[in-house]
Design a protein around this motif. Sequence first.
Motif, PDB file in Angstrom:
ATOM      1  N   ALA A   1      13.004 -34.605  15.926  1.00  0.00           N
ATOM      2  CA  ALA A   1      12.435 -33.738  17.142  1.00  0.00           C
ATOM      3  C   ALA A   1      10.918 -33.372  17.774  1.00  0.00           C
ATOM      4  O   ALA A   1      10.469 -32.971  18.393  1.00  0.00           O
ATOM      5  CB  ALA A   1      12.504 -32.421  16.879  1.00  0.00           C
ATOM      6  N   GLN A   2      10.306 -34.186  17.218  1.00  0.00           N
ATOM      7  CA  GLN A   2       8.887 -34.340  17.818  1.00  0.00           C
ATOM      8  C   GLN A   2       8.005 -35.557  18.234  1.00  0.00           C
ATOM      9  O   GLN A   2       7.250 -35.611  18.548  1.00  0.00           O
ATOM     10  CB  GLN A   2       7.819 -33.835  16.176  1.00  0.00           C
ATOM     11  CG  GLN A   2       7.745 -34.849  15.082  1.00  0.00           C
ATOM     12  CD  GLN A   2       7.241 -34.462  13.881  1.00  0.00           C
ATOM     13  OE1 GLN A   2       7.438 -32.968  13.788  1.00  0.00           O
ATOM     14  NE2 GLN A   2       6.419 -34.525  13.230  1.00  0.00           N
ATOM     15  N   SER A   3       8.976 -36.095  18.152  1.00  0.00           N
ATOM     16  CA  SER A   3       9.082 -37.262  18.703  1.00  0.00           C
ATOM     17  C   SER A   3       9.075 -37.594  20.581  1.00  0.00           C
ATOM     18  O   SER A   3       9.714 -37.414  20.750  1.00  0.00           O
ATOM     19  CB  SER A   3       9.866 -38.368  18.181  1.00  0.00           C
ATOM     20  OG  SER A   3       9.515 -39.479  16.791  1.00  0.00           O
ATOM     21  N   LEU A   4       8.297 -38.646  21.179  1.00  0.00           N
ATOM     22  CA  LEU A   4       8.039 -38.935  22.382  1.00  0.00           C
ATOM     23  C   LEU A   4       8.965 -39.974  23.037  1.00  0.00           C
ATOM     24  O   LEU A   4       8.823 -40.737  21.787  1.00  0.00           O
ATOM     25  CB  LEU A   4       6.389 -38.953  23.322  1.00  0.00           C
ATOM     26  CG  LEU A   4       5.598 -38.074  23.288  1.00  0.00           C
ATOM     27  CD1 LEU A   4       4.174 -38.515  23.780  1.00  0.00           C
ATOM     28  CD2 LEU A   4       6.074 -36.828  23.527  1.00  0.00           C
ATOM     29  N   ARG A   5       9.425 -40.090  23.432  1.00  0.00           N
ATOM     30  CA  ARG A   5       9.993 -41.706  24.803  1.00  0.00           C
ATOM     31  C   ARG A   5       8.592 -41.947  24.236  1.00  0.00           C
ATOM     32  O   ARG A   5       7.910 -41.771  25.319  1.00  0.00           O
ATOM     33  CB  ARG A   5      11.146 -41.431  25.160  1.00  0.00           C
ATOM     34  CG  ARG A   5      12.418 -40.766  24.576  1.00  0.00           C
ATOM     35  CD  ARG A   5      12.752 -40.225  25.748  1.00  0.00           C
ATOM     36  NE  ARG A   5      14.066 -38.789  25.148  1.00  0.00           N
ATOM     37  CZ  ARG A   5      15.087 -39.255  24.361  1.00  0.00           C
ATOM     38  NH1 ARG A   5      16.033 -40.586  24.523  1.00  0.00           N
ATOM     39  NH2 ARG A   5      15.798 -38.262  23.862  1.00  0.00           N
ATOM     40  N   PRO A   6       8.416 -43.365  24.737  1.00  0.00           N
ATOM     41  CA  PRO A   6       7.953 -44.487  25.197  1.00  0.00           C
ATOM     42  C   PRO A   6       7.688 -44.234  26.697  1.00  0.00           C
ATOM     43  O   PRO A   6       6.388 -44.047  26.993  1.00  0.00           O
ATOM     44  CB  PRO A   6       8.499 -45.583  25.469  1.00  0.00           C
ATOM     45  CG  PRO A   6       9.589 -46.361  23.754  1.00  0.00           C
ATOM     46  CD  PRO A   6       9.857 -44.423  23.766  1.00  0.00           C
ATOM     47  N   GLU A   7       8.141 -43.594  27.266  1.00  0.00           N
ATOM     48  CA  GLU A   7       8.355 -43.307  29.202  1.00  0.00           C
ATOM     49  C   GLU A   7       6.951 -41.806  28.532  1.00  0.00           C
ATOM     50  O   GLU A   7       6.036 -41.971  29.547  1.00  0.00           O
ATOM     51  CB  GLU A   7       9.048 -43.695  29.908  1.00  0.00           C
ATOM     52  CG  GLU A   7      10.809 -42.810  29.650  1.00  0.00           C
ATOM     53  CD  GLU A   7      11.185 -43.493  28.436  1.00  0.00           C
ATOM     54  OE1 GLU A   7      11.015 -43.634  28.229  1.00  0.00           O
ATOM     55  OE2 GLU A   7      12.309 -42.779  28.365  1.00  0.00           O
ATOM     56  N   GLU A   8       7.477 -41.077  27.884  1.00  0.00           N
ATOM     57  CA  GLU A   8       6.616 -40.013  27.853  1.00  0.00           C
ATOM     58  C   GLU A   8       5.084 -39.938  27.352  1.00  0.00           C
ATOM     59  O   GLU A   8       4.340 -39.515  28.135  1.00  0.00           O
ATOM     60  CB  GLU A   8       7.163 -38.753  26.983  1.00  0.00           C
ATOM     61  CG  GLU A   8       8.242 -38.439  27.535  1.00  0.00           C
ATOM     62  CD  GLU A   8       9.421 -37.370  26.771  1.00  0.00           C
ATOM     63  OE1 GLU A   8      10.074 -36.738  26.970  1.00  0.00           O
ATOM     64  OE2 GLU A   8       9.628 -37.943  25.662  1.00  0.00           O
ATOM     65  N   TYR A   9       5.427 -41.037  26.239  1.00  0.00           N
ATOM     66  CA  TYR A   9       3.623 -41.343  25.610  1.00  0.00           C
ATOM     67  C   TYR A   9       2.646 -42.271  27.121  1.00  0.00           C
ATOM     68  O   TYR A   9       1.995 -41.942  26.840  1.00  0.00           O
ATOM     69  CB  TYR A   9       3.810 -42.584  24.862  1.00  0.00           C
ATOM     70  CG  TYR A   9       2.965 -42.669  23.984  1.00  0.00           C
ATOM     71  CD1 TYR A   9       2.181 -41.217  23.427  1.00  0.00           C
ATOM     72  CD2 TYR A   9       2.434 -44.014  23.708  1.00  0.00           C
ATOM     73  CE1 TYR A   9       0.883 -42.086  22.566  1.00  0.00           C
ATOM     74  CE2 TYR A   9       1.004 -44.363  23.010  1.00  0.00           C
ATOM     75  CZ  TYR A   9       0.671 -43.143  22.793  1.00  0.00           C
ATOM     76  OH  TYR A   9      -0.499 -43.948  22.591  1.00  0.00           O
ATOM     77  N   ASP A  10       4.213 -43.368  27.477  1.00  0.00           N
ATOM     78  CA  ASP A  10       2.824 -43.804  28.778  1.00  0.00           C
ATOM     79  C   ASP A  10       1.988 -43.227  29.610  1.00  0.00           C
ATOM     80  O   ASP A  10       1.072 -42.884  29.763  1.00  0.00           O
ATOM     81  CB  ASP A  10       4.055 -44.560  29.486  1.00  0.00           C
ATOM     82  CG  ASP A  10       3.140 -46.012  30.273  1.00  0.00           C
ATOM     83  OD1 ASP A  10       2.159 -46.246  29.969  1.00  0.00           O
ATOM     84  OD2 ASP A  10       2.970 -45.472  31.738  1.00  0.00           O
ATOM     85  N   THR A  11       3.223 -42.375  30.428  1.00  0.00           N
ATOM     86  CA  THR A  11       2.036 -40.763  31.215  1.00  0.00           C
ATOM     87  C   THR A  11       1.427 -39.898  30.751  1.00  0.00           C
ATOM     88  O   THR A  11       0.646 -39.678  31.193  1.00  0.00           O
ATOM     89  CB  THR A  11       3.693 -39.369  31.394  1.00  0.00           C
ATOM     90  OG1 THR A  11       4.633 -40.360  31.930  1.00  0.00           O
ATOM     91  CG2 THR A  11       3.616 -38.314  32.152  1.00  0.00           C
ATOM     92  N   LEU A  12       1.827 -39.237  29.283  1.00  0.00           N
ATOM     93  CA  LEU A  12       0.619 -38.431  28.627  1.00  0.00           C
ATOM     94  C   LEU A  12      -0.596 -39.638  28.021  1.00  0.00           C
ATOM     95  O   LEU A  12      -1.238 -39.323  28.770  1.00  0.00           O
ATOM     96  CB  LEU A  12       1.655 -38.133  27.414  1.00  0.00           C
ATOM     97  CG  LEU A  12       0.073 -37.789  26.312  1.00  0.00           C
ATOM     98  CD1 LEU A  12      -0.557 -36.516  26.831  1.00  0.00           C
ATOM     99  CD2 LEU A  12       0.877 -37.679  24.887  1.00  0.00           C
ATOM    100  N   ALA A  13      -1.259 -40.398  27.984  1.00  0.00           N
ATOM    101  CA  ALA A  13      -2.138 -41.417  27.561  1.00  0.00           C
ATOM    102  C   ALA A  13      -2.852 -41.865  29.328  1.00  0.00           C
ATOM    103  O   ALA A  13      -3.939 -41.446  29.063  1.00  0.00           O
ATOM    104  CB  ALA A  13      -1.350 -43.143  27.262  1.00  0.00           C
TER     105      ALA A  13
END
Lengths: 334, 334, 334, 334
Positions: free
Chosen positions: D310-322
Amino acid sequence: MIVILKQGVRTEKRDQLIEWLKSQGLGIHISEGQYQTVLGLIGDTTNLDMDLIASLGIVDSVKRVTEPFKCSGRKFHPDDTIVTVGDVKVGGGDFCMIAGPCSVESEEQIVAIAKAVKASGANMLRGGAFKPRTSPYDFQGLQATGLELLKIARQETGLPIVTEVMGVNQIPLFEDVDVIQIGARNMQNYDLLREVGKLKKPVLLKRGLANTLKELLMSAEYIMAGGNEQVILCERGIRTFDDYTRNTLDLAVVPMLHELTHLPVIVDPSHATGIARLVPPMALSAAACGADGLIIEVHNDPLHAKCDGAQSLRPEEYDTLARKVFAVRKAAQA
Amino acid sequence: MIVILKQGVRTEKRDQLIEWLKSQGLGIHISEGQYQTVLGLIGDTTNLDMDLIASLGIVDSVKRVTEPFKCSGRKFHPDDTIVTVGDVKVGGGDFCMIAGPCSVESEEQIVAIAKAVKASGANMLRGGAFKPRTSPYDFQGLQATGLELLKIARQETGLPIVTEVMGVNQIPLFEDVDVIQIGARNMQNYDLLREVGKLKKPVLLKRGLANTLKELLMSAEYIMAGGNEQVILCERGIRTFDDYTRNTLDLAVVPMLHELTHLPVIVDPSHATGIARLVPPMALSAAACGADGLIIEVHNDPLHAKCDGAQSLRPEEYDTLARKVFAVRKAAQA
Amino acid sequence: MIVILKQGVRTEKRDQLIEWLKSQGLGIHISEGQYQTVLGLIGDTTNLDMDLIASLGIVDSVKRVTEPFKCSGRKFHPDDTIVTVGDVKVGGGDFCMIAGPCSVESEEQIVAIAKAVKASGANMLRGGAFKPRTSPYDFQGLQATGLELLKIARQETGLPIVTEVMGVNQIPLFEDVDVIQIGARNMQNYDLLREVGKLKKPVLLKRGLANTLKELLMSAEYIMAGGNEQVILCERGIRTFDDYTRNTLDLAVVPMLHELTHLPVIVDPSHATGIARLVPPMALSAAACGADGLIIEVHNDPLHAKCDGAQSLRPEEYDTLARKVFAVRKAAQA
Amino acid sequence: MIVILKQGVRTEKRDQLIEWLKSQGLGIHISEGQYQTVLGLIGDTTNLDMDLIASLGIVDSVKRVTEPFKCSGRKFHPDDTIVTVGDVKVGGGDFCMIAGPCSVESEEQIVAIAKAVKASGANMLRGGAFKPRTSPYDFQGLQATGLELLKIARQETGLPIVTEVMGVNQIPLFEDVDVIQIGARNMQNYDLLREVGKLKKPVLLKRGLANTLKELLMSAEYIMAGGNEQVILCERGIRTFDDYTRNTLDLAVVPMLHELTHLPVIVDPSHATGIARLVPPMALSAAACGADGLIIEVHNDPLHAKCDGAQSLRPEEYDTLARKVFAVRKAAQA
């Protein structure tokens, strides 16, 4: 007030602060320790902004020594205050048992409950006429009509009545009420506190959900500074991470408030727990630790109560509880 | 509403509850699971006492499915509300910068600060005229005079003014104020909420120290149910066990409130932390997570401020901060 | 488990979720309400990630219906567990009085205190040999020597001994200890819980400072799942915003735990308050609300105690208290 | 240490206290104010029990002046500590981005996620092998196998690995791990802290759910006093009354810890909120207020994650965030 300076402060900076403090009319007593310098401020520091001094770059911390509770503090008024409501005394060794429904619903209801709780040993009647509800869409109480019904119940039973005021404009309606209650949500509604401070009538002041004892006593000061010294304090649970009860009943405040203040302290186990079956054990705990009274919700038909049915005792449950409360209190004092 | 029964409930008891629910005008959808029975209540359950049903011996728990936020909820009003104050827009992508002293002290003070914060990019002026103070012995604000001085500062700078009302009797004095603030201690002063709900004027509603988001939105409902839909919500820190700051700034409420409600959400880092040097980092954090604005205390002479000097920025500090706030906001949205 | 879908969910999305749930081996019972759809999951849901389902876009909320307390829950074990320590019984109507110093300091000290508390009615002796201290620079206990001194005191008085274990490597040293205590800071040290679960020895499990009742019971599950069912739960105060006592004693857990679990529940008023003069009133409150015992710090020379002198009673104070505790307990049960 | 006496204390009592303090080897500096007497204690007060002195009848309060943070305090070590992990530097102006799944599930999973987060700018890999779970019936991690899989992922990507140790007996397995994590529940597991203090390896120490900053620093002292000075502190949310997120992220600790200590401070927005869609805004807030790094949960298939999906980002979400994190950090520092 004591001001503790940081280590290694430059003399020049230190002297500037001392000059400024002197310019506020204070005497300064300097104490040089091995690791720190402490300034003792002598004179009237009530108008000094403690947080501001603490925020200065050269200051480690500040400590106020003289208590701000001029009226409510035990220090200047060592004897217990006894609040008198008709024949009932609250504080100073007397115990009050306030009981009744969350809200007044009808003449039959309030009179029936008043008679029942009186028979069980209650000596004051509670009942809400103006109800503070989280939602604007919930039942808001019978209001002025509710106050009239309370008076009828008083006439029928002789029990003094306790009921909550929610705003300054309602105060004229409360002229013939025996004890005015300030609810937890209004504990820091200073406008309202100031107004009830002008009355000659006992005030039951409930502790707010997230208020410290100091804040509770400062709210009592608002009332007492206006000339009304008949204040009864009430612990009714605080908000914590705990989720199995509505709030967390904080019983250690009872002996602690008895140290800090001469005002009587009562406990409301109904609002604190929000669950009827937890009310008896918490009421007994309150009696055991020296509370000056209890305020408990009782309803003759909880299933059809207009509010807070979940935390109301039935009259027969209250009767059993009341008997035990007196016994526990006696055992704890023996 | 969904009612989950305990395991092994007797059919007879179950049927009694169902009959009683039907007598309240509800349809009942029964779902038998392997371990439990679930009753789905169909119809208007707004007057049903959820806590009461939960307290019944045969009930395991109760869950309300329909949201109680009729006016403030995002569900029935998907688009952002934009509150308009003169030329300033709050919400819907616009960012407001409210700044000024904790309390108005003199014409020179308030005009000088207003000019300074305007030059740094502030678009509204805050300043307290009626001050809620924990102690009755502390400075209570310049009151009506303070309001007049705010209007002078507005005239000099063009900045709309934001100031706190503490009681219903003061409302007439606020007729010419641009945004009326309800302070944290009055968030559940329903009497006051109802009165400002009758006005045609933006209201800045601060979250109480121990209030949940649901309670904050229900307080907004009190205002909106009266017809005043121009409500700005404000996070200003909650009370926790933490003692190194005045309160704990709860920034995750910003994105969470944006989900739950269409109302704008701003942040007050000054009251949240109570320490001037923590205000800039927390202001930047608020800008980074999508707040719709900031309300920040600025004083040109914090050492001599009549209140909250410890948490006030100097104009030059505010200027540096404002520049960064805009840059961070832009970077976070890119 | 019950899954409540959001309003207006597309059929296609809904069906996808249902298919996925079925693929996990669950039966699905669909209930269509006026405003929402509720899915009742039938089968073994213990491995389903409730938080994950709750986080799905189409899900409003999720509710677990079956209790996770397989060993500790009252549901599957309706009768009270009675933990037997030598001649002493804890739970099921018996009351235990555990008393002794915070830390064992010398043979004279521990033997003298043991004799004194026994004479006052205590039936177990507590004393710390391994001490969890916030600072690495504080006294850490006499360790193995402390355990030997406790055994001498047991020999002299016949009182079973209770003492805290801080790590798995210490367990062999505790072979001859009567009750092993897991301190509040280690309540979720699962490594340690698992190890004491392998022993055949009563465990006194203290509630963590910020742990819910569910978490406390899950920690008991760690011990019981290993085969050791002799667990005594202990409330010792929680961390809240309150600052006048060390922690906030949460007494409503006593009756609430008695509903949820068959394990005995005792109270530690010494650590909860941290102030000796608040220990007697809180001990009486605990006895009044149905606790199965008390664990209280007693020291014959608090001024020279190596730790926690501030919260220790002198033997004569304990004697007076013990007498009242028995009387209050009797009055509350009458 | 400063001891403030109560008003009106008898000279005799005062002199007794002073004699006793002198007998502890301390010099005493007496300062007589108008309302109170203040004793300044000169010498080594580290073994003096502050709570005990505060509990004496004639003492109003006690204040420790010298800081107890000998190793972690900024006072004696003004420059930032930079923890070096391979090529990565944490603290002192460098920013670390730690990312990866809650638990290691398979070689494919951990290698795929490691490659993805590296491509997005992460410079360390996290992944749980030993999992602290509230319930003994939940997945407890792949344990030793999980550590091996982490090493494979490190070999494939060059990213140093961060993983949690739960007990002293596991430490030998962690010899080839780059950063050892101590989880929030073990922050005061002193036995474990002492053991990792003997290693020559960076330790990531998470703040406990209800621990003050002082307690966090004292736990760092346990590690540092053993000779291991490579400690990274981590804020991951505290427990409050708030119920809309798993915990309350307390971001003001970032600048406050930077004042108190020279150790680097990172933030874990995943555990703090427990809700994936709140992770990006809170990560940006952490970057804006000066955190030295972020630790974020990323999973390539959250729906099938073994824990905390429930609290994990998907890799593509992490990429945008980073990308945004770096931009916000730059804007905040400009």
